[in-house]
Scaffold this motif. Structure first.
Motif, PDB file in Angstrom:
ATOM      1  N   ASP A 189       0.801  -1.121  -0.006  1.00  9.39           N
ATOM      2  CA  ASP A 189       0.036   0.025   0.084  1.00  9.39           C
ATOM      3  C   ASP A 189       0.846   1.324  -0.280  1.00  9.39           C
ATOM      4  OD1 ASP A 189      -1.814   1.837   0.285  1.00  9.39           O
ATOM      5  OD2 ASP A 189      -3.017   0.852   2.043  1.00  9.39           O
ATOM      6  N   SER A 190       1.271   1.683  -0.982  1.00 15.06           N
ATOM      7  CA  SER A 190       2.082   2.720  -1.341  1.00 15.06           C
ATOM      8  C   SER A 190       1.777   4.239  -0.957  1.00 15.06           C
ATOM      9  CB  SER A 190       2.712   2.922  -2.705  1.00 15.06           C
ATOM     10  OG  SER A 190       1.663   2.869  -3.554  1.00 15.06           O
ATOM     11  N   ARG A 191       0.302   4.215  -0.963  1.00 12.50           N
ATOM     12  CA  ARG A 191      -0.242   5.413  -0.334  1.00 12.50           C
ATOM     13  C   ARG A 191      -0.314   5.591   1.138  1.00 12.50           C
ATOM     14  NH1 ARG A 191      -4.792   8.869  -2.026  1.00 12.50           N
ATOM     15  NH2 ARG A 191      -4.334   7.943  -4.067  1.00 12.50           N
ATOM     16  N   ARG A 192      -0.446   4.500   1.593  1.00 11.46           N
ATOM     17  CA  ARG A 192      -0.529   4.565   2.992  1.00 11.46           C
ATOM     18  C   ARG A 192       0.886   4.858   3.633  1.00 11.46           C
ATOM     19  NH1 ARG A 192      -1.245  -1.469   4.731  1.00 11.46           N
ATOM     20  NH2 ARG A 192       1.032  -1.352   4.443  1.00 11.46           N
ATOM     21  N   GLU A 193       1.925   4.333   3.114  1.00 13.66           N
ATOM     22  CA  GLU A 193       3.251   4.422   3.756  1.00 13.66           C
ATOM     23  C   GLU A 193       3.629   5.878   3.316  1.00 13.66           C
ATOM     24  OE1 GLU A 193       4.423   2.072   5.659  1.00 13.66           O
ATOM     25  OE2 GLU A 193       2.703   1.239   5.213  1.00 13.66           O
ATOM     26  N   LEU A 194       3.312   6.570   1.900  1.00  9.44           N
ATOM     27  CA  LEU A 194       3.596   7.436   1.546  1.00  9.44           C
ATOM     28  C   LEU A 194       3.014   8.562   2.735  1.00  9.44           C
ATOM     29  CD1 LEU A 194       4.621  10.146  -0.180  1.00  9.44           C
ATOM     30  CD2 LEU A 194       2.632   9.823  -1.642  1.00  9.44           C
ATOM     31  N   CYS A 195       1.944   8.427   3.131  1.00  8.58           N
ATOM     32  CA  CYS A 195       1.179   9.314   4.153  1.00  8.58           C
ATOM     33  C   CYS A 195       1.828   9.402   5.456  1.00  8.58           C
ATOM     34  CB  CYS A 195      -0.243   9.148   4.285  1.00  8.58           C
ATOM     35  SG  CYS A 195      -0.947   9.488   2.502  1.00  8.58           S
ATOM     36  N   LYS A 196       2.615   8.245   5.737  1.00  7.64           N
ATOM     37  CA  LYS A 196       3.243   8.088   6.922  1.00  7.64           C
ATOM     38  C   LYS A 196       4.293   8.877   6.899  1.00  7.64           C
ATOM     39  CE  LYS A 196       2.883   3.322   8.391  1.00  7.64           C
ATOM     40  NZ  LYS A 196       3.337   1.860   8.230  1.00  7.64           N
ATOM     41  N   VAL A 197       5.097   8.777   5.581  1.00  3.95           N
ATOM     42  CA  VAL A 197       6.424   9.789   5.412  1.00  3.95           C
ATOM     43  C   VAL A 197       6.016  10.945   5.517  1.00  3.95           C
ATOM     44  CG1 VAL A 197       8.521   9.966   4.153  1.00  3.95           C
ATOM     45  CG2 VAL A 197       7.398   7.705   4.098  1.00  3.95           C
ATOM     46  N   MET A 198       4.920  11.654   4.739  1.00  6.66           N
ATOM     47  CA  MET A 198       4.665  13.020   4.731  1.00  6.66           C
ATOM     48  C   MET A 198       4.222  13.417   6.139  1.00  6.66           C
ATOM     49  SD  MET A 198       2.125  12.902   1.443  1.00  6.66           S
ATOM     50  CE  MET A 198       0.752  13.823   2.250  1.00  6.66           C
ATOM     51  N   ARG A 199       3.586  12.665   7.068  1.00  5.03           N
ATOM     52  CA  ARG A 199       3.196  12.999   8.329  1.00  5.03           C
ATOM     53  C   ARG A 199       4.579  13.236   9.217  1.00  5.03           C
ATOM     54  NH1 ARG A 199      -1.143   9.707   8.136  1.00  5.03           N
ATOM     55  NH2 ARG A 199       0.161   8.029   9.070  1.00  5.03           N
ATOM     56  N   PHE A 200       5.418  12.397   9.158  1.00  2.00           N
ATOM     57  CA  PHE A 200       6.785  12.287   9.641  1.00  2.00           C
ATOM     58  C   PHE A 200       7.647  13.725   9.223  1.00  2.00           C
ATOM     59  CE2 PHE A 200      11.291  11.060   9.679  1.00  2.00           C
ATOM     60  CZ  PHE A 200      11.561  10.849  11.030  1.00  2.00           C
TER      61      PHE A 200
END
Ligand code: A3P
Length: 285
Positions: A189-200
């Protein structure tokens, strides 16, 4: 007893070229606002590096294409040339490293730099590294797959022992600003992981920007992108007729390479070395 071209620093196997510039690397001065992508080789570093740069550039693809990938994201342990580029770059810089955590230049801790560690299951990582060893003409000849398999388990490949690497960064993640991401989760789930990185990184983008980043960092788009796929490297460095840098981009290719007997040996070693680490890898998604 390393092959020619290899040496070690504090017991960690490294390219001789890295050992030769070690003082410069270790004394590198991090800046406030730097962002690091760290990994054991062949774990999805380039993928994460493009994601980080696009996030920093607020999803502006043209801006992110301002330079070749390996120039816009300097590789810390490559020494002088790479670090001179880094020193002239505006903040925030994205920097890449494959160093195990104990060898990180201390200034990164002093500046409390944010780091994204990308980890990949060791079986696929080993297969990917095997093809990389074959195509990268600056690395020793891996000889046979069987030989490479043993060297991986001995922890003697460039950048050292995979088990120490992933567990070292894992243990330090709460003490420092380290976001630990798994390659398999990104495939799932590349979207979910991208959102984690964005939040970080404290960023929040519109759906359009998220879509643009996902599109630009898909395997297909990255493989076709000459700014990223290392096609500018001469064959005397990366011989991509042997194997592409963007090779398969999947989870589970190990099944096409591991012999049944190797899989048993590997699973035993894995159990011994990872027991109690609290760290779990998926070898399929
Ligand atoms: P394979 O050899 O299994 O294909 P690194 O950048 O750390 O050297 O890792 C390289 C590995 O990541 C290669 O694995 C490469 O294909 C894979 N990779 C690079 N970009 C990717 C992407 N956008 N999606 C999935 N895998 C990617």
């Amino acid at each position: 007893n390393y092959p020619p071209g290899m040496g070690e620093i504090e017991g960690v196997a490294l390219l001789k070229g890295v050992c030769d510039v070690w003082d410069t690397v270790y004394n590198f001065q991090a800046r406030d606002g730097d962002i690091v992508v760290a990994s054991y080789p062949k774990s999805g570093t380039t993928w994460m590096q493009e994601i980080l740069d696009l996030i920093v550039q607020d999803g502006d693809v043209e801006k992110s294409q301002r330079a070749l990938g390996f120039i816009k994201v300097p590789f810390l342990e490559m020494g002088h040339t790479s670090l001179e580029v880094a020193n002239t770059m505006p903040t925030p810089r994205v920097l890449k490293t494959h160093l195990p955590i104990q060898l990180m230049p201390p200034s990164f801790w002093e500046k409390d730099v944010k780091m994204v560690y990308i980890a990949r299951n060791p079986k696929d990582c080993m297969v990917s590294y095997y093809y990389f060893y074959k195509m990268d003409q600056t690395l020793p000849d891996p000889e046979t797959w069987d030989n490479f398999f043993s060297t991986f388990l001995k922890g003697s490949l460039a950048w050292g022992d995979w088990f120490d690497h992933v567990t070292g960064w894992w243990k330090a993640r709460d003490e420092h600003k380290i976001l630990y991401i798994f390659y398999e989760d990104m495939i799932e789930d590349s979207r979910r992981e991208l959102c984690k990185v964005m939040r970080f990184l404290g960023k929040d983008f519109s759906e359009d920007v998220v879509k643009k980043i996902l599109h630009h960092t898909s395997f297909k788009a990255m493989k076709a992108n000459p700014m990223i796929n290392f096609s500018v490297f001469s064959e005397s460095i990366f011989d991509q007729s042997v194997s592409s840098f963007m090779r398969k981009g999947t989870v589970g290719d190990w099944k096409n390479h591991f012999l049944v007997s190797q899989n048993i040996i590997f699973d035993n070693e894995y159990k011994k070395k990872m027991e109690g680490s609290g760290l779990e890898f998926r070898t399929e998604v």
